[in-house]
Design a protein around this motif. Structure first.
Motif, PDB file in Angstrom:
ATOM      1  N   ILE A 204      93.277  75.107  97.719  1.00 29.85           N
ATOM      2  CA  ILE A 204      94.209  75.516  96.672  1.00 29.85           C
ATOM      3  C   ILE A 204      94.993  74.269  96.287  1.00 29.85           C
ATOM      4  O   ILE A 204      95.579  73.604  97.141  1.00 29.85           O
ATOM      5  N   ASN A 205      94.989  73.937  95.010  1.00 29.19           N
ATOM      6  CA  ASN A 205      95.709  72.773  94.514  1.00 29.19           C
ATOM      7  C   ASN A 205      97.172  73.120  94.262  1.00 29.19           C
ATOM      8  O   ASN A 205      98.058  72.408  94.696  1.00 29.19           O
ATOM      9  N   HIS A 206      97.402  74.235  93.554  1.00 27.69           N
ATOM     10  CA  HIS A 206      98.780  74.659  93.302  1.00 27.69           C
ATOM     11  C   HIS A 206      98.832  76.129  92.885  1.00 27.69           C
ATOM     12  O   HIS A 206      97.814  76.727  92.554  1.00 27.69           O
ATOM     13  N   ILE A 207     100.042  76.657  92.921  1.00 27.64           N
ATOM     14  CA  ILE A 207     100.326  78.014  92.468  1.00 27.64           C
ATOM     15  C   ILE A 207     101.306  77.882  91.314  1.00 27.64           C
ATOM     16  O   ILE A 207     102.375  77.277  91.472  1.00 27.64           O
TER      17      ILE A 207
ATOM     18  N   PRO B 135     105.889  69.989  96.254  1.00 30.52           N
ATOM     19  CA  PRO B 135     104.897  70.027  97.327  1.00 30.52           C
ATOM     20  C   PRO B 135     105.349  70.888  98.508  1.00 30.52           C
ATOM     21  O   PRO B 135     106.511  70.854  98.908  1.00 30.52           O
ATOM     22  N   VAL B 136     104.398  71.652  99.048  1.00 28.09           N
ATOM     23  CA  VAL B 136     104.588  72.437 100.270  1.00 28.09           C
ATOM     24  C   VAL B 136     103.332  72.197 101.104  1.00 28.09           C
ATOM     25  O   VAL B 136     102.302  72.825 100.861  1.00 28.09           O
ATOM     26  N   GLY B 137     103.386  71.268 102.036  1.00 36.12           N
ATOM     27  CA  GLY B 137     102.180  70.907 102.773  1.00 36.12           C
ATOM     28  C   GLY B 137     101.151  70.345 101.811  1.00 36.12           C
ATOM     29  O   GLY B 137     101.454  69.481 100.999  1.00 36.12           O
ATOM     30  N   GLU B 138      99.927  70.855 101.888  1.00 33.08           N
ATOM     31  CA  GLU B 138      98.859  70.383 100.995  1.00 33.08           C
ATOM     32  C   GLU B 138      98.855  71.083  99.642  1.00 33.08           C
ATOM     33  O   GLU B 138      98.120  70.699  98.749  1.00 33.08           O
ATOM     34  N   VAL B 139      99.651  72.126  99.487  1.00 31.35           N
ATOM     35  CA  VAL B 139      99.683  72.913  98.252  1.00 31.35           C
ATOM     36  C   VAL B 139     100.975  72.573  97.511  1.00 31.35           C
ATOM     37  O   VAL B 139     101.953  72.137  98.103  1.00 31.35           O
ATOM     38  N   ARG B 140     100.959  72.772  96.212  1.00 29.10           N
ATOM     39  CA  ARG B 140     102.161  72.554  95.416  1.00 29.10           C
ATOM     40  C   ARG B 140     102.512  73.828  94.650  1.00 29.10           C
ATOM     41  O   ARG B 140     101.627  74.585  94.263  1.00 29.10           O
ATOM     42  N   ILE B 141     103.798  74.031  94.466  1.00 29.91           N
ATOM     43  CA  ILE B 141     104.288  75.044  93.539  1.00 29.91           C
ATOM     44  C   ILE B 141     104.436  74.317  92.209  1.00 29.91           C
ATOM     45  O   ILE B 141     105.018  73.235  92.150  1.00 29.91           O
ATOM     46  N   GLU B 142     103.885  74.888  91.145  1.00 30.99           N
ATOM     47  CA  GLU B 142     104.021  74.301  89.816  1.00 30.99           C
ATOM     48  C   GLU B 142     104.904  75.220  88.986  1.00 30.99           C
ATOM     49  O   GLU B 142     104.552  76.378  88.743  1.00 30.99           O
TER      50      GLU B 142
ATOM     51  N   GLN C 193      91.206  73.287  93.637  1.00 30.38           N
ATOM     52  CA  GLN C 193      90.717  71.930  93.465  1.00 30.38           C
ATOM     53  C   GLN C 193      89.201  71.896  93.573  1.00 30.38           C
ATOM     54  O   GLN C 193      88.627  72.523  94.463  1.00 30.38           O
ATOM     55  N   VAL C 194      88.584  71.164  92.648  1.00 36.64           N
ATOM     56  CA  VAL C 194      87.126  70.986  92.636  1.00 36.64           C
ATOM     57  C   VAL C 194      86.825  69.496  92.471  1.00 36.64           C
ATOM     58  O   VAL C 194      87.659  68.728  91.991  1.00 36.64           O
ATOM     59  N   ASP C 195      85.634  69.092  92.878  1.00 40.13           N
ATOM     60  CA  ASP C 195      85.237  67.691  92.749  1.00 40.13           C
ATOM     61  C   ASP C 195      84.809  67.336  91.333  1.00 40.13           C
ATOM     62  O   ASP C 195      85.009  66.214  90.879  1.00 40.13           O
ATOM     63  N   ASP C 196      84.201  68.297  90.625  1.00 41.00           N
ATOM     64  CA  ASP C 196      83.673  68.037  89.279  1.00 41.00           C
ATOM     65  C   ASP C 196      83.925  69.268  88.414  1.00 41.00           C
ATOM     66  O   ASP C 196      83.145  70.226  88.435  1.00 41.00           O
TER      67      ASP C 196
END
Length: 135
Positions: free
Chosen positions: A5-8, A47-54, A82-85
């Protein structure tokens, strides 16, 4: 395929006012605030650990986020994976018949490429695919 998960995303009418809860009461640090002109929004990450609140604030009444706030009020707006491509993921999902908001990736905040999956394809949840492009 998504790697994390990149962000919420949280839709808010005022980033500064909304950020106060997260910074003052939860002790999070507010990252930079950035305007994404083509999406008619201003965004800020916490940022919250590896995830971010947007936090997402509309900059125009024509913004999809402004319309969301009119219908629903402030609150949960989307989840981003999050995806690579991102281009390959969009093509894969379209080939599988998944309804997309974006037929091709576009520029997102903080040097990313993004694409949204239509909420009707994902159980009512607006889903964003994010590819970080690096520095």
């Amino acid at each position: 395929m998504p790697s994390k998960i990149n962000h919420i995303g949280i839709a808010v009418p005022d980033i500064e006012a909304a950020a106060e809860f997260y910074t003052k009461h939860l002790g999070l640090e507010l990252g930079g605030v950035e305007e994404v002109a083509d999406q008619k929004v201003k965004v800020a990450f916490l940022p919250v650990g590896e995830v971010r609140i947007e936090l997402v604030q509309p900059t125009s009444p024509e913004s999809p986020v402004a319309k969301f706030l009119e219908r629903n009020g402030p609150g949960f707006h989307h989840i981003a994976y999050q995806v690579d491509d991102v281009a390959a993921e969009v093509e894969r999902l379209k080939a599988e018949g998944v309804r997309m908001v974006d037929q091709t990736p576009r520029s997102g905040a903080h040097n990313t490429r993004i694409a949204f999956v239509h909420p009707k394809a994902s159980g009512g949840v607006l889903t964003e695919l994010v590819q970080e492009m690096g520095e």
